[in-house]
Design an enzyme around this catalytic site. Structure first.
Site, PDB file in Angstrom:
ATOM      1  CE1 TYR A   1      12.080  31.849   3.567  1.00 14.76           C
ATOM      2  CE2 TYR A   1      12.111  29.446   3.494  1.00 14.76           C
ATOM      3  CZ  TYR A   1      11.932  30.670   2.857  1.00 14.76           C
ATOM      4  OH  TYR A   1      11.605  30.704   1.536  1.00 14.76           O
TER       5      TYR A   1
ATOM      6  CE  LYS B   1      -0.220  -0.394   5.009  1.00 19.42           C
ATOM      7  NZ  LYS B   1      -0.927  -1.033   6.129  1.00 19.42           N
TER       8      LYS B   1
ATOM      9  NE  ARG C   1      -6.902   0.133  10.913  1.00 19.50           N
ATOM     10  CZ  ARG C   1      -5.676   0.056  10.412  1.00 19.50           C
ATOM     11  NH1 ARG C   1      -4.883   1.112  10.437  1.00 19.50           N
ATOM     12  NH2 ARG C   1      -5.223  -1.057   9.899  1.00 19.50           N
TER      13      ARG C   1
HETATM   14  C1  LIG Z   1      -0.091  -2.052   6.733  1.00 18.98           C
HETATM   15  C2  LIG Z   1      -0.676  -3.339   7.081  1.00 18.98           C
HETATM   16  C3  LIG Z   1       0.138  -4.477   7.251  1.00 18.98           C
HETATM   17  C4  LIG Z   1       1.666  -4.421   7.215  1.00 18.98           C
HETATM   18  O1  LIG Z   1       2.152  -3.974   8.465  1.00 18.98           O
HETATM   19  P1  LIG Z   1       3.731  -3.890   8.785  1.00 18.98           P
HETATM   20  O2  LIG Z   1       3.761  -3.469  10.202  1.00 18.98           O
HETATM   21  O3  LIG Z   1       4.301  -2.857   7.859  1.00 18.98           O
HETATM   22  O4  LIG Z   1       4.308  -5.233   8.543  1.00 18.98           O
HETATM   23  C5  LIG Z   1      -0.483  -5.690   7.454  1.00 18.98           C
HETATM   24  N1  LIG Z   1      -1.831  -5.788   7.513  1.00 18.98           N
HETATM   25  C6  LIG Z   1      -2.635  -4.709   7.384  1.00 18.98           C
HETATM   26  C7  LIG Z   1      -4.116  -4.881   7.481  1.00 18.98           C
HETATM   27  C8  LIG Z   1      -2.096  -3.454   7.184  1.00 18.98           C
HETATM   28  O5  LIG Z   1      -2.894  -2.389   7.065  1.00 18.98           O
END
Ligand SMILES: *Cc1c(COP(=O)(O)O)cnc(C)c1O
Length: 377
Positions: free
Chosen positions: A270, A42, A142
């Site tokens: 800045y 993702k 969630r």
């Molecule tokens: C992002 C995510 C993962 C991966 O998590 P990591 O801590 O990066 O290994 C796994 N399952 C879900 C549902 C996620 O949203």
């Protein structure tokens, strides 16, 4: 050797896909027999490039398919010729996306009877079987069906002959930090699995573990595991390398655009938050918060020029950042600088920004080109 890019503005990310594949192999070795891997790619593979990752990782036999956050991300994979299973980890409203999920053969996550009904309706219209994974909330708070709602859900599912529940999963909130809560979630998920088996639903894929979960909880490997962080060689917790040794894969680089002499007592950048304490040499780097170099690194971050450390001087600006190179020998205009990578870990930079390593790589902006190596290892 990685091919040096020709860039008008030298600011780029180097990514070693060979090391990413080795990280997959290290994870695979650690897994309980029969478990396969669903790399989570993702947010453009945590900023690394989802298409390139998908293509490289599919060469590994242990990879089942991919997890993404949105249908848009999934369509990007499909448009680039990736035909493996893709699971949408998120669930959304309105439900119309479920129609296009069918069109693109992307597997949605279903979390309610209402979504089930819509999905069935769309599948019916398309004359297709709708595969999905059910998400159960065992303690993340969630998204997901509450375990208490499971029986009712299964009853309703039986009425939708055009739907197939291919998988059931949950997500850990604290696998990196709390053994007790994770064990509680694993127990809750165990009950869910029993209920589903009792209901006579067979060949369902069960999955739960993120990177930290994979490393610390063998009993949570089930049919599939969902690593993100570990593939990218980032560390889910301080001593995670003892569990699964991963290799770093990303370096963010730039080149010194100018070195300026600034006399003692003069401000840099800045709002004059940095005043030289001595006659100084200040290097100007073409990198700033517009590239995703966090503004919280103002007067706090550091970079590597070769193997030498140079602290950030003054505010990080949108396109430029100044670093103090006073007293560093043989530093010159055009020298390569590491913003992130060898000697500048994402974990350390995250600490300086009071955040987590995930956010550091996700935030590297799309205007920074990614250059890949090791595709053919
Ligand atoms: C992002 C995510 C993962 C991966 O998590 P990591 O801590 O990066 O290994 C796994 N399952 C879900 C549902 C996620 O949203």
């Amino acid at each position: 050797m990685i091919k040096q890019p020709t860039l008008y503005r030298p600011n780029w990310v180097e990514i070693n896909l060979g090391n990413a594949r080795q990280n997959i192999r290290s994870i695979a070795k650690h897994l309980s027999p029969g478990a396969k891997i669903m790399p989570v790619i993702k947010d453009n593979a945590y900023g690394h490039g989802s298409v390139e990752f998908a293509k490289a990782l599919l060469k590994e036999k242990s990879v089942w398919g991919f997890g993404v956050a949105s249908l848009e991300e999934a369509v990007t994979l499909r448009d680039n010729g990736i035909n493996s299973p893709v699971l949408l980890l998120g669930a959304f409203y309105p439900f119309d996306y479920l129609k296009d999920a069918l069109k693109y053969k992307v597997t949605p996550t279903i979390t309610s009877v209402k979504a089930l009904r819509h999905y069935s309706k769309f599948a019916n219209k398309a004359g297709r079987t709708g595969r999905f994974h059910l998400k159960v909330d065992t303690g993340m708070g969630r998204i997901g069906l509450r375990p208490g709602e499971l029986d009712g859900f299964i009853e309703k599912l039986r009425a939708h002959k055009n739907l197939v529940m291919e998988g059931v999963f949950t997500h850990f909130s604290s696998a990196d930090s709390s053994g007790d809560h994770t064990k509680f979630q694993i127990r809750e998920f165990g009950k869910v699995i029993e209920d589903i088996k009792k209901a006579g639903l067979n060949s369902v894929l069960f999955h739960a573990a993120n990177s930290a979960g994979i490393m610390k909880f063998h009993e949570a490997h089930f049919s599939l595991v969902r690593p993100g962080l570990a593939i990218y060689g980032l560390l889910p917790f301080a001593d995670s390398q003892k569990y699964v040794a991963t290799k770093p894969i990303l370096s963010w680089k730039t080149r010194i655009a100018d070195i300026r002499y600034i006399p003692k007592g003069m401000p840099v950048s800045y709002s004059r938050t940095f005043i030289t304490k001595r006659d100084s040499l200040i290097a100007v780097l073409p990198a700033g918060y517009g590239d995703g170099y966090n503004r919280l690194l103002s007067n706090r971050g550091y970079v590597k020029v070769g193997n030498k450390t140079a602290p950030v001087a003054g505010r990080v600006t949108m396109d430029l950042t100044m670093v103090d190179v006073t007293g560093l020998r043989n530093v010159k205009v055009g020298d390569e600088v590491t913003l992130l990578g060898s000697g500048v870990s994402a974990e350390d930079i995250a600490g300086l920004c009071s955040t987590i390593s995930y956010e550091i790589t996700c935030n590297i902006n799309s205007r920074v080109p990614r250059i890949y190596s090791g595709e053919t290892c």
